[in-house]
Design an enzyme around this catalytic site. Structure first.
Site, PDB file in Angstrom:
ATOM      1  N   HIS A 138     -31.332  35.706  -3.982  1.00  0.00           N
ATOM      2  CA  HIS A 138     -30.125  36.485  -4.290  1.00  0.00           C
ATOM      3  C   HIS A 138     -28.836  35.745  -3.955  1.00  0.00           C
ATOM      4  O   HIS A 138     -28.746  35.033  -2.957  1.00  0.00           O
ATOM      5  CB  HIS A 138     -30.182  37.886  -3.669  1.00  0.00           C
TER       6      HIS A 138
ATOM      7  N   ASP B  84     -27.788  33.815   4.461  1.00  0.00           N
ATOM      8  CA  ASP B  84     -28.541  34.869   3.751  1.00  0.00           C
ATOM      9  C   ASP B  84     -27.765  35.204   2.487  1.00  0.00           C
ATOM     10  O   ASP B  84     -26.772  35.909   2.550  1.00  0.00           O
ATOM     11  CB  ASP B  84     -28.698  36.083   4.674  1.00  0.00           C
TER      12      ASP B  84
ATOM     13  N   GLU C  87     -28.664  42.288  -4.265  1.00  0.00           N
ATOM     14  CA  GLU C  87     -29.839  42.499  -3.398  1.00  0.00           C
ATOM     15  C   GLU C  87     -29.470  43.318  -2.176  1.00  0.00           C
ATOM     16  O   GLU C  87     -30.215  44.191  -1.741  1.00  0.00           O
ATOM     17  CB  GLU C  87     -30.427  41.140  -2.970  1.00  0.00           C
ATOM     18  N   GLU C  88     -28.302  43.022  -1.611  1.00  0.00           N
ATOM     19  CA  GLU C  88     -27.922  43.622  -0.321  1.00  0.00           C
ATOM     20  C   GLU C  88     -27.644  45.120  -0.418  1.00  0.00           C
ATOM     21  O   GLU C  88     -27.512  45.792   0.594  1.00  0.00           O
ATOM     22  CB  GLU C  88     -26.703  42.890   0.272  1.00  0.00           C
TER      23      GLU C  88
ATOM     24  N   ASP D  51     -36.060  34.417   0.569  1.00  0.00           N
ATOM     25  CA  ASP D  51     -35.004  35.074   1.345  1.00  0.00           C
ATOM     26  C   ASP D  51     -35.049  34.600   2.790  1.00  0.00           C
ATOM     27  O   ASP D  51     -36.025  33.979   3.228  1.00  0.00           O
ATOM     28  CB  ASP D  51     -35.147  36.604   1.277  1.00  0.00           C
TER      29      ASP D  51
ATOM     30  N   HIS E  29     -27.055  38.409   9.383  1.00  0.00           N
ATOM     31  CA  HIS E  29     -25.955  39.334   9.086  1.00  0.00           C
ATOM     32  C   HIS E  29     -24.812  39.214  10.086  1.00  0.00           C
ATOM     33  O   HIS E  29     -24.175  40.201  10.466  1.00  0.00           O
ATOM     34  CB  HIS E  29     -26.456  40.786   8.940  1.00  0.00           C
TER      35      HIS E  29
END
Ligand code: ZN
Length: 349
Positions: A62, A175, A205-206, A228, A316
């Site tokens: 992604h 990410d 995606e998130e 991922d 994150h």
């Protein structure tokens, strides 16, 4: 390994639904490597390496990163209020710089929670934990100027440049840009194509695997592999049985996460290929969270899927860090699977 390309990928802003600047980078890198590229209505970039008659392999990584869009602009002071996109931990949001991508260009700002600093806080105030909704962006400009330059809906992303730290690569948006990089490099490295390969740089995606769902539906693959990042919480304060993966321990072959259970024969084939070729790998079980494989699996009458993860510390946050050896293992394993994965027997009895 092209550190310059990794740096470009992580530093390019792209919140869910606004991945156009990433598409430009990926399109440039894949030109000449694939037979065809197209963009669908959700913004997925689908690159096809034709091999008529061969089974179809979809590999997804992604492009989007967690971020925000501007939801309100204060009339007087110009503070920006934000709608979050993706899973933010407010503890990682404190005292960050951000980039506001406007129609006229990118502007820097400061992300800060609207809470009293300790100097003037009461005991009661000090107990308050910041929530995502407490945060605002200070553009350092008068309200009238901010309202002239910034529009409701403009994307806001963390501002943190790429850095090499020991054996690690660190930045915001590792990410999943590191896996976009792995996807590009694996296509370059593969010596032959046992499949018709659909390399998809997915969108959104998130916010719930949205781009993977529509692109997989359109491609209708025989096998899907999501690339991922995953947790590597091999750090102080976390018990060994909870680390999920070990940083530097090799490419992680996922058994399950919150969005899917991997096809057992497909994961066995990946482990087999990795072992035979001397590529470092490890198991992964992630109790919560999802990957594109969870969406690819459920199109049409079902698709055999797996996820190859890159162990990532501080996920994150603005300092996400991957190990260069794990990146190399990921490229080697994806390239190997492109070459020989089609020979695996995936029939379930
Ligand atoms: Zn991700």
């Amino acid at each position: 390994m092209s550190v310059a390309l990794i740096k470009e990928l992580v530093e390019t802003p792209g919140v869910p639904g606004r991945e156009e600047r990433l598409r430009a980078v990926v399109r440039r890198e894949l030109t000449g490597l694939v037979d065809e590229m197209r963009v669908d209505a959700l913004g997925n970039l689908i690159a096809v390496k034709r091999n008529p008659g061969a089974p179809k392999l979809m590999i997804a990584a992604h492009m989007d990163e967690i971020g925000f869009i501007v939801s309100h602009i204060d009339k007087e002071k110009g503070w920006l209020r934000l709608q979050p996109l993706g899973g933010h931990d407010p503890r990682h949001m404190v005292a960050q710089r951000v980039l506001v991508s406007t129609a006229e260009g990118d502007l820097p700002g400061i992300l800060f929670p609207g809470l009293k600093p300790p100097h003037i806080a009461s005991d009661e105030d000090r107990k308050k934990q910041p929530q995502v909704s407490d945060f605002f962006v200070d553009m350092g400009l008068p309200g009238a100027v901010v309202r002239e330059r910034v529009a409701i809906g403009d994307p806001v992303t963390l501002l943190r440049g790429f850095s090499m730290i020991g054996d690690g690569y660190s930045a915001k948006a590792m990410d999943d840009r590191i896996c976009v990089y792995i996807l590009i490099e694996a296509l370059r490295r593969a010596q032959r194509f046992g499949w018709e390969v659909y390399a998809v740089a997915t969108s959104q995606e998130e916010v719930g695997l949205r781009g993977a769902l529509t692109s997989a539906y359109g491609i209708h693959p025989d096998v899907g592999i999501a690339l991922d990042t995953t947790l590597a919480v091999d750090i102080p304060g976390v018990a060994e049985h909870e680390m999920v993966t070990r940083w530097g321990g090799g490419a992680a072959i996922k058994i399950l996460d919150g969005s899917f259970i991997a096809h057992p024969k497909l994961t066995a084939a990946l482990r087999d290929i990795a072992t035979r070729r001397g590529i470092a790998w490890q198991h992964e079980i992630l109790p919560r969270g999802g990957t594109d494989a969870g969406a690819i699996q459920r199109v049409h009458a079902g698709v055999a899927v797996a996820t190859l993860s890159t162990p990532t510390r501080y996920i994150h946050s603005s300092v996400e860090m991957v190990h260069k050896d794990d990146v190399e293992a990921g490229i080697a394993l994806v390239a190997a699977f492109i070459e020989e994965g089609h020979m695996a027997d995936l029939a379930l009895t």
